[in-house]
Scaffold this active site. Structure first.
Site, PDB file in Angstrom:
ATOM      1  N   SER A 264       0.821  -1.208   0.000  1.00 45.83           N
ATOM      2  CA  SER A 264       0.000   0.000   0.000  1.00 45.83           C
ATOM      3  C   SER A 264       0.860   1.266   0.000  1.00 45.83           C
ATOM      4  O   SER A 264       1.631   1.489  -0.929  1.00 45.83           O
ATOM      5  CB  SER A 264      -0.955  -0.045   1.206  1.00 45.83           C
ATOM      6  OG  SER A 264      -1.933   0.967   1.125  1.00 45.83           O
TER       7      SER A 264
ATOM      8  N   HIS B 274      -7.438  -5.780   0.393  1.00 41.43           N
ATOM      9  CA  HIS B 274      -6.240  -4.974   0.637  1.00 41.43           C
ATOM     10  C   HIS B 274      -5.355  -5.560   1.734  1.00 41.43           C
ATOM     11  O   HIS B 274      -4.128  -5.431   1.684  1.00 41.43           O
ATOM     12  CB  HIS B 274      -6.657  -3.552   1.001  1.00 41.43           C
ATOM     13  CG  HIS B 274      -5.589  -2.540   0.797  1.00 41.43           C
ATOM     14  ND1 HIS B 274      -5.058  -2.254  -0.448  1.00 41.43           N
ATOM     15  CD2 HIS B 274      -4.919  -1.729   1.669  1.00 41.43           C
ATOM     16  CE1 HIS B 274      -4.135  -1.319  -0.343  1.00 41.43           C
ATOM     17  NE2 HIS B 274      -4.010  -0.990   0.928  1.00 41.43           N
TER      18      HIS B 274
END
Length: 386
Positions: free
Chosen positions: A160, A361
């Site tokens: 990320s 995620h």
């Protein structure tokens, strides 16, 4: 409901831990690694502007090229080991790789500075975003590792925000592209144009939320062990409804995949996440959610003084010439396939691109079956590019 949850999450100011949850002290990175039979070194890396960053090294494989792992927003080095033996950092160390795990300024391991106090000098200490992480934290960390190991290059794995800072580094300090043999970008966040609509709605509220924080003198957002974090943990641990409620909220924020985030592990993860960041960092994220991947917008007057332009300069992705592998989950609501495809076309040296089925995620660092879908890919890339 999600808009209300996200807004409330940011609106509640920081305060000491809640009495709703017993304040059990979770294991730190060192304790987790030692528990699994590995030895570890800890180092303090000092940046050019005086921040002191904790860097961890899992020892035993020093002859190999170093591999640096960098975490995402609100996270810390812990994210790469809390799955225990199947976690990414410990899996790579067991497979013979020389593993180094970094931390970015402002998380629980990096609330230190050579002169400033995070609690007494709030305005000065917390005056940073991911821009400084990419231009100051990352080069200091890379140079420290290369000097310590007497190597010319290292491999890198980001999650990320941990990828975003590498792209900023390669864009603004292109000499570092040659120091990285490959960046394995897990769920990279650069272009944020396909987030769910409620994220955009929250972004429109950010000026009010930011002003609320600033008025209260709060510059640290979602720190570890705050009352809000303790409240969330308390709710999620309720046997009758807690896990189902929390997993549904988490799914709406990062993508649904409850099979990879079981109840017992969720309780572990919440002991280590979130770890805090600056108000300015969150502001920068909301800015690129609404606009281009660019430096922080300070307003026309200050922009002209800092950038010699009325608008902030965009980061030049074509300057990032390091080899990059892009791994994206088709159920990820934050690092979405359309946004990563756009990044793929902008980067000049993409050596691998892969969409993983169902992954959200968090699955890239927390998933129950990482040994099946992440670790083998990472090993193959390391063997090819190290």
């Amino acid at each position: 409901m999600i808009l209300i949850f996200l807004s409330c999450l940011l609106l509640i100011p920081n305060s000491p831990g809640s009495a709703l949850c017993p304040r059990n002290i979770p294991q730190d990175f060192n304790q987790i690694v030692v528990q699994y039979g590995r030895e570890i070194e800890e180092f303090d890396v000092v940046t050019d502007d005086g921040y002191i960053l904790k860097l961890f090294h899992i020892t035993g494989n020093e002859s190999k090229q170093p591999v640096l792992l960098m975490h995402g927003l609100f996270d810390s080095a812990d994210t790469f080991v809390i799955r225990g033996k199947s976690s990414l950092a410990l899996s790579l160390a067991e497979a013979g790789y020389d593993v180094w795990v970094g931390n970015s300024r402002g998380n629980k391991y990096c609330r230190r500075h050579v002169k400033l106090s995070p609690d007494l000098d709030k305005k000065e200490f917390w005056d940073f975003s991911f821009h400084e992480m990419g231009t100051l934290d990352l080069p200091a960390t890379i140079d420290f590792i290369l000097e310590k190991t007497s190597k010319d290059q290292l491999s890198a794995i980001g999650h990320s925000q941990g990828n975003m800072i590498f792209f900023i580094l390669g864009s603004l300090k292109p000499e570092y592209n040659k120091k990285i043999s490959i960046l394995m970008a897990l769920a990279p966040c650069v272009h944020l144009k396909h987030f769910p609509q409620y994220y955009t709605m929250t972004a429109t509220l950010w000026p009010l939320i930011s002003a609320w924080y600033e008025g209260l003198g709060v510059e640290e957002v979602l720190p570890n062990r705050s009352a809000l974090v303790e409240l969330v943990k308390f709710i999620c641990k309720q046997e009758m409804f807690g896990y189902e409620f929390c997993i549904n909220v988490i799914g709406a924020i990062i993508g649904d995949d409850p099979e990879e985030l079981e109840a017992d592990f969720l309780n572990v993860a919440l002991e280590h996440f979130p770890c805090g960041t600056s108000r300015k960092n969150v502001e920068h994220f909301y800015q690129i959610l609404m606009g281009p991947f660019a430096q922080l917008d300070y307003g026309m007057i200050k922009n002209r003084r800092l950038y010699k332009s009325s608008s902030p300069p965009k980061y030049k992705i074509p300057n990032v010439t390091m080899p990059v592998a892009l791994l994206v989950g088709n159920n990820d609501l934050q690092s979405t396939i359309p946004d990563v495809k756009r990044l793929k076309h902008e980067l000049p040296n993409v050596v691998y691109y892969h969409v993983l089925d169902r992954l959200n995620h968090a699955d890239f660092v927390w998933g129950r079956h990482m040994q099946d879908y992440i670790v083998p890919v990472v090993k193959d890339l390391l063997n090819k590019f190290s």
